[in-house]
Design a protein around this motif. Structure first.
Motif, PDB file in Angstrom:
ATOM      1  N   THR A   1     -39.962 -25.756  66.820  1.00  0.00           N
ATOM      2  CA  THR A   1     -39.534 -25.046  68.057  1.00  0.00           C
ATOM      3  C   THR A   1     -40.077 -25.488  69.140  1.00  0.00           C
ATOM      4  O   THR A   1     -40.999 -26.176  69.173  1.00  0.00           O
ATOM      5  CB  THR A   1     -40.265 -23.510  67.798  1.00  0.00           C
ATOM      6  OG1 THR A   1     -41.800 -23.882  67.534  1.00  0.00           O
ATOM      7  CG2 THR A   1     -39.716 -22.827  66.445  1.00  0.00           C
TER       8      THR A   1
ATOM      9  N   TYR B   1     -40.641 -24.448  73.872  1.00  0.00           N
ATOM     10  CA  TYR B   1     -40.134 -23.580  74.971  1.00  0.00           C
ATOM     11  C   TYR B   1     -39.369 -24.590  76.070  1.00  0.00           C
ATOM     12  O   TYR B   1     -39.512 -25.696  76.162  1.00  0.00           O
ATOM     13  CB  TYR B   1     -41.341 -22.872  75.420  1.00  0.00           C
ATOM     14  CG  TYR B   1     -42.671 -23.618  75.849  1.00  0.00           C
ATOM     15  CD1 TYR B   1     -43.338 -24.253  74.950  1.00  0.00           C
ATOM     16  CD2 TYR B   1     -42.702 -23.934  77.426  1.00  0.00           C
ATOM     17  CE1 TYR B   1     -44.449 -24.905  75.159  1.00  0.00           C
ATOM     18  CE2 TYR B   1     -43.811 -24.705  77.483  1.00  0.00           C
ATOM     19  CZ  TYR B   1     -44.596 -25.214  76.635  1.00  0.00           C
ATOM     20  OH  TYR B   1     -45.805 -25.785  76.888  1.00  0.00           O
TER      21      TYR B   1
ATOM     22  N   LEU C   1     -29.258 -22.876  77.504  1.00  0.00           N
ATOM     23  CA  LEU C   1     -30.135 -22.331  76.290  1.00  0.00           C
ATOM     24  C   LEU C   1     -29.712 -20.952  75.999  1.00  0.00           C
ATOM     25  O   LEU C   1     -29.227 -20.616  74.722  1.00  0.00           O
ATOM     26  CB  LEU C   1     -31.544 -22.246  76.755  1.00  0.00           C
ATOM     27  CG  LEU C   1     -32.156 -23.776  76.473  1.00  0.00           C
ATOM     28  CD1 LEU C   1     -33.799 -23.299  76.943  1.00  0.00           C
ATOM     29  CD2 LEU C   1     -32.315 -23.865  74.914  1.00  0.00           C
ATOM     30  N   HIS C   2     -29.455 -20.123  76.884  1.00  0.00           N
ATOM     31  CA  HIS C   2     -29.060 -18.624  76.704  1.00  0.00           C
ATOM     32  C   HIS C   2     -27.502 -18.786  75.821  1.00  0.00           C
ATOM     33  O   HIS C   2     -27.133 -17.937  75.313  1.00  0.00           O
ATOM     34  CB  HIS C   2     -28.887 -17.714  77.896  1.00  0.00           C
ATOM     35  CG  HIS C   2     -30.628 -17.603  78.368  1.00  0.00           C
ATOM     36  ND1 HIS C   2     -30.758 -16.700  79.235  1.00  0.00           N
ATOM     37  CD2 HIS C   2     -31.831 -17.985  77.925  1.00  0.00           C
ATOM     38  CE1 HIS C   2     -32.032 -16.894  79.657  1.00  0.00           C
ATOM     39  NE2 HIS C   2     -32.524 -17.696  78.732  1.00  0.00           N
TER      40      HIS C   2
ATOM     41  N   GLU D   1     -27.936 -19.578  72.563  1.00  0.00           N
ATOM     42  CA  GLU D   1     -28.392 -18.304  71.903  1.00  0.00           C
ATOM     43  C   GLU D   1     -27.379 -17.212  71.486  1.00  0.00           C
ATOM     44  O   GLU D   1     -27.131 -16.597  70.484  1.00  0.00           O
ATOM     45  CB  GLU D   1     -29.497 -17.656  72.665  1.00  0.00           C
ATOM     46  CG  GLU D   1     -30.494 -16.568  71.884  1.00  0.00           C
ATOM     47  CD  GLU D   1     -31.226 -15.981  72.693  1.00  0.00           C
ATOM     48  OE1 GLU D   1     -31.430 -16.128  73.770  1.00  0.00           O
ATOM     49  OE2 GLU D   1     -31.861 -15.054  72.154  1.00  0.00           O
TER      50      GLU D   1
ATOM     51  N   VAL E   1     -29.099 -20.859  68.227  1.00  0.00           N
ATOM     52  CA  VAL E   1     -30.539 -20.938  68.561  1.00  0.00           C
ATOM     53  C   VAL E   1     -31.242 -19.442  68.332  1.00  0.00           C
ATOM     54  O   VAL E   1     -30.418 -18.568  68.745  1.00  0.00           O
ATOM     55  CB  VAL E   1     -31.109 -21.727  69.574  1.00  0.00           C
ATOM     56  CG1 VAL E   1     -30.763 -23.072  69.647  1.00  0.00           C
ATOM     57  CG2 VAL E   1     -30.517 -21.131  70.891  1.00  0.00           C
ATOM     58  N   SER E   2     -32.381 -19.296  67.782  1.00  0.00           N
ATOM     59  CA  SER E   2     -33.111 -17.986  68.066  1.00  0.00           C
ATOM     60  C   SER E   2     -34.295 -18.203  68.980  1.00  0.00           C
ATOM     61  O   SER E   2     -34.583 -19.249  68.856  1.00  0.00           O
ATOM     62  CB  SER E   2     -33.226 -17.245  66.472  1.00  0.00           C
ATOM     63  OG  SER E   2     -34.213 -18.171  65.691  1.00  0.00           O
ATOM     64  N   THR E   3     -34.754 -17.099  69.181  1.00  0.00           N
ATOM     65  CA  THR E   3     -35.813 -16.954  70.232  1.00  0.00           C
ATOM     66  C   THR E   3     -37.084 -16.185  69.551  1.00  0.00           C
ATOM     67  O   THR E   3     -36.660 -15.138  69.361  1.00  0.00           O
ATOM     68  CB  THR E   3     -35.587 -16.633  71.391  1.00  0.00           C
ATOM     69  OG1 THR E   3     -35.242 -15.160  71.458  1.00  0.00           O
ATOM     70  CG2 THR E   3     -34.487 -17.462  72.182  1.00  0.00           C
TER      71      THR E   3
ATOM     72  N   LYS F   1     -41.357 -18.240  75.792  1.00  0.00           N
ATOM     73  CA  LYS F   1     -40.379 -18.105  74.890  1.00  0.00           C
ATOM     74  C   LYS F   1     -39.896 -19.167  74.149  1.00  0.00           C
ATOM     75  O   LYS F   1     -39.429 -20.325  74.626  1.00  0.00           O
ATOM     76  CB  LYS F   1     -39.171 -17.441  75.702  1.00  0.00           C
ATOM     77  CG  LYS F   1     -37.911 -17.118  74.840  1.00  0.00           C
ATOM     78  CD  LYS F   1     -36.766 -16.393  75.928  1.00  0.00           C
ATOM     79  CE  LYS F   1     -35.595 -15.801  75.321  1.00  0.00           C
ATOM     80  NZ  LYS F   1     -34.791 -15.475  76.078  1.00  0.00           N
TER      81      LYS F   1
ATOM     82  N   TYR G   1     -37.719 -21.540  71.233  1.00  0.00           N
ATOM     83  CA  TYR G   1     -36.579 -21.637  70.792  1.00  0.00           C
ATOM     84  C   TYR G   1     -36.342 -22.407  69.448  1.00  0.00           C
ATOM     85  O   TYR G   1     -37.298 -23.061  69.115  1.00  0.00           O
ATOM     86  CB  TYR G   1     -35.480 -22.328  71.811  1.00  0.00           C
ATOM     87  CG  TYR G   1     -35.221 -21.652  73.158  1.00  0.00           C
ATOM     88  CD1 TYR G   1     -34.025 -20.805  73.003  1.00  0.00           C
ATOM     89  CD2 TYR G   1     -36.153 -21.409  74.084  1.00  0.00           C
ATOM     90  CE1 TYR G   1     -33.701 -19.936  74.136  1.00  0.00           C
ATOM     91  CE2 TYR G   1     -35.974 -20.822  75.143  1.00  0.00           C
ATOM     92  CZ  TYR G   1     -34.775 -20.029  75.164  1.00  0.00           C
ATOM     93  OH  TYR G   1     -34.432 -19.346  76.302  1.00  0.00           O
ATOM     94  N   GLU G   2     -35.645 -21.796  68.430  1.00  0.00           N
ATOM     95  CA  GLU G   2     -35.443 -22.733  67.117  1.00  0.00           C
ATOM     96  C   GLU G   2     -34.150 -22.527  66.740  1.00  0.00           C
ATOM     97  O   GLU G   2     -33.297 -21.749  67.077  1.00  0.00           O
ATOM     98  CB  GLU G   2     -36.357 -21.452  66.308  1.00  0.00           C
ATOM     99  CG  GLU G   2     -36.342 -22.123  64.947  1.00  0.00           C
ATOM    100  CD  GLU G   2     -37.463 -20.891  64.058  1.00  0.00           C
ATOM    101  OE1 GLU G   2     -37.618 -21.420  63.091  1.00  0.00           O
ATOM    102  OE2 GLU G   2     -37.436 -19.938  64.285  1.00  0.00           O
TER     103      GLU G   2
END
Lengths: 455, 123
Positions: free
Chosen positions: B24, B26, B53-54, B57, B62-64, B75, B77-78
């Protein structure tokens, strides 16, 4: 002293970015928090550079310069805001909206026509239909513009309320025509059972979807699915139980529990069978087999009458229809409700009826497609659940018009006369629109409530 | 050397996904790593990172998760499973693309040097 000034600058920059974004408040807060955190890191780094260069803690002018560089690094706030808006804006499903509008207009027209063809209804049908359509439209838009997760979050409460409602119907409902149960509310007889599968679809979405999906224990799953079966069994309407079975099947399939899904169908169909044989002396089964759609001529003036009249009416329809039938010329019982598809085909013709079927198929297909696309499990469950209920009604109504399944009082959603047969489809469409709007998996509003400050 | 903006734009999503392959991160951290690993080729306006990034998502790649470190909320990101799958596909796509481009550029170079490429003919 200067610290506050800089904090203000961050706020100013971030506010400017956020002013460009039209999205729910919690999402904006989330973006703001992330940008603030980034800016703070950036300034720290710039100040670090100062220290390396001058070997001392930075003075006010160096600090000022560091801030300016940091903001320059981030880029133009308006440009950034526009880019973020493109990602975060909530989409609106115009296609779905347009098909609902078509169906609504058709419904109002058909009720006007039905009033012409059967003077005993007079203006009542049309007057009631357009009013209930207007109210339902407002309900739909209301549901569309609220996040469906707000409703779905109360899954357990909704479930409890639904079970209480079933008990209430059982206690105070009135039995009519075999097994229908009406409840008096404000001096109107309301068929509340219609409402129950819809409520259960939303409750199950909340219970099994949740904000953080986790595997559901088997016992809980069984208890939740079985309790309404039992209560529907007591209030007793086979078709509602079959519909409920379809709902369970869909929900379990979405949760990838194939065997449980098949099992739920088996349980429901067996219980329909047992209930009918044991408690009603096979009333339903006899009705299905002995008369009705398999052999309508056996009882042409009784059970078979409606089937025979429907077939006759359809045969005379032709490709382009016969127009609005003059008063009393059509012998078609319940042409405004159970037989509305037959009446519509007679009035507008097979071509228009085929177009309507096509529209319905597209509507249902779009609904299922949405449930596949949406990432949130509760969104998947709620859209798949309500679309399966709607699809069931559409399919059953059309098949019973064609004489392929028993006539059991399933209205054509959107079009038939009636409060629930208008309100529920609109409410379902509203939920679908809401799921579509919030289908992007950008965080969860519940987590961020109350946490929006950065140090 | 500065690289054409369009070139960076098309591949930025994939680059961010590949940064997250090992764990992960940020946003700010990602910018720094990207800058360092690319020797400054990928130094863009840092704000533009977030729309990308958004969008990742929103696509479920990706999840946050928010967490707090040294009094600063960040925040993280993964990669999701879908993101991992997507990354593998993008990498393959890139390999095919870049080898094709290289072949064509190399052929074009043959035309530039009718007497063989420099270093090919030692005599």
């Amino acid at each position: 002293m200067s610290h506050n000034l800089h904090k203000e600058r961050i706020e100013e920059y971030v506010d400017r970015v956020c002013s460009r974004i039209r999205a729910p408040k919690w999402r904006k807060q989330d973006i703001a928090l992330e940008l603030k955190s980034h800016l703070a890191d950036l300034v720290e780094e710039e100040l670090g550079h100062c220290e390396e260069k001058y070997g001392c803690s930075p003075g006010q002018s160096q600090e000022e310069a560091a801030w300016q560089r940091a903001l320059a690094h981030m880029g133009d706030p308006d440009d950034l805001g526009i880019k973020l808006h493109r990602v975060h804006k909530l989409p609106f499903d115009w296609m779905l909206m347009a098909s609902v509008a078509c169906l609504a207009a058709l419904g109002i027209f058909m009720m006007w026509a039905a009033g012409q063809s059967d003077s005993k209804f007079g203006e009542v049908l049309f007057a009631y239909k357009w009013r209930i359509t207007a109210v339902s439209g407002i309900v739909m838009l209301g549901l569309c513009f609220t996040d469906y997760r707000k409703w779905v979050r109360f899954g357990y409460y909704l479930y409890g309320a639904t079970v209480l409602m079933l008990i209430y119907i059982y206690e105070f409902g009135e039995v009519k025509a075999g097994y229908l149960r009406y409840v008096d509310i404000f001096n109107r007889q309301i068929d509340l059972i219609e409402f129950i599968p819809f409520l259960l679809a939303i409750s199950f979405a909340g219970i099994f979807g949740g904000s953080r999906p986790k595997p559901v224990p088997w016992m809980k799953l069984l208890a939740l699915l079985a309790a309404p079966v039992l209560l529907l069994y007591i209030t007793g309407r086979p078709i509602t139980m079959i519909k409920y079975g379809v709902l369970c099947f869909t929900i379990l399939m979405v949760m990838r529990m194939k065997w449980a899904a098949v099992g739920s169908l088996l349980v429901v169909s067996t219980s329909v069978f047992i209930q009918d044989v044991l408690l009603r002396d096979a009333f339903f089964i006899k009705k299905v087999i002995r008369y009705s759609f398999l052999q309508p001529m056996k009882d042409p003036r009784g059970e078979g009458y409606q089937y025979i009249q429907a077939q006759k009416t359809l045969q005379h329809a032709g490709w382009f229809g016969k127009g609005v039938a003059p008063d009393g010329s059509l012998r078609l019982p319940a042409l405004h409700s159970d037989m509305v598809f037959v009446y519509l085909t007679y009035t507008l013709g097979w071509l228009a009826a085929s177009l309507l079927v096509l529209l319905i198929v597209v509507f249902i297909f779009k609904g299922f497609q949405l449930s596949v696309k949406v990432q949130d499990l509760s969104g998947k469950l709620v859209s798949a659940g309500i679309i399966s209920l709607l699809g069931f009604d559409f399919a059953w109504h059309i098949l019973m018009s064609l004489g392929l399944v028993p006539i059991v009082g399933i209205s054509l959603p959107f079009i038939s006369y009636g409060g629930f047969s208008t309100l529920l489809p609109f409410a379902s469409a509203g939920l679908l629109l809401s799921v579509h709007r919030h289908r992007q998996n950008l965080g969860n509003p519940i987590i961020y409530v109350g946490s929006n400050d950065v140090d | 050397m500065k690289v054409n903006k369009e070139l960076v734009k098309g591949s930025s999503g994939t680059l961010l996904l590949s940064l997250l392959e090992k764990g992960t991160m940020y946003g700010y951290e990602m910018i720094k790593v990207l800058e360092k690993r690319s020797d400054g080729v990928f130094a863009f306006k840092e704000g533009t990172l977030y729309p990308i990034l958004h969008a990742l998502e929103a696509e479920g790649l990706v999840s946050t998760v928010w967490s707090e470190h040294d009094g600063r909320k960040r925040k993280y990101y993964e990669l999701t499973d879908a993101g991992r799958k997507q990354l593998i596909e993008r990498k393959q796509e890139w390999n095919v693309f870049q080898s094709a481009v290289n072949r064509i550029l190399a052929d074009a170079c043959d035309a530039c040097f009718p007497n063989g490429k420099p270093g090919e003919n030692p005599i």
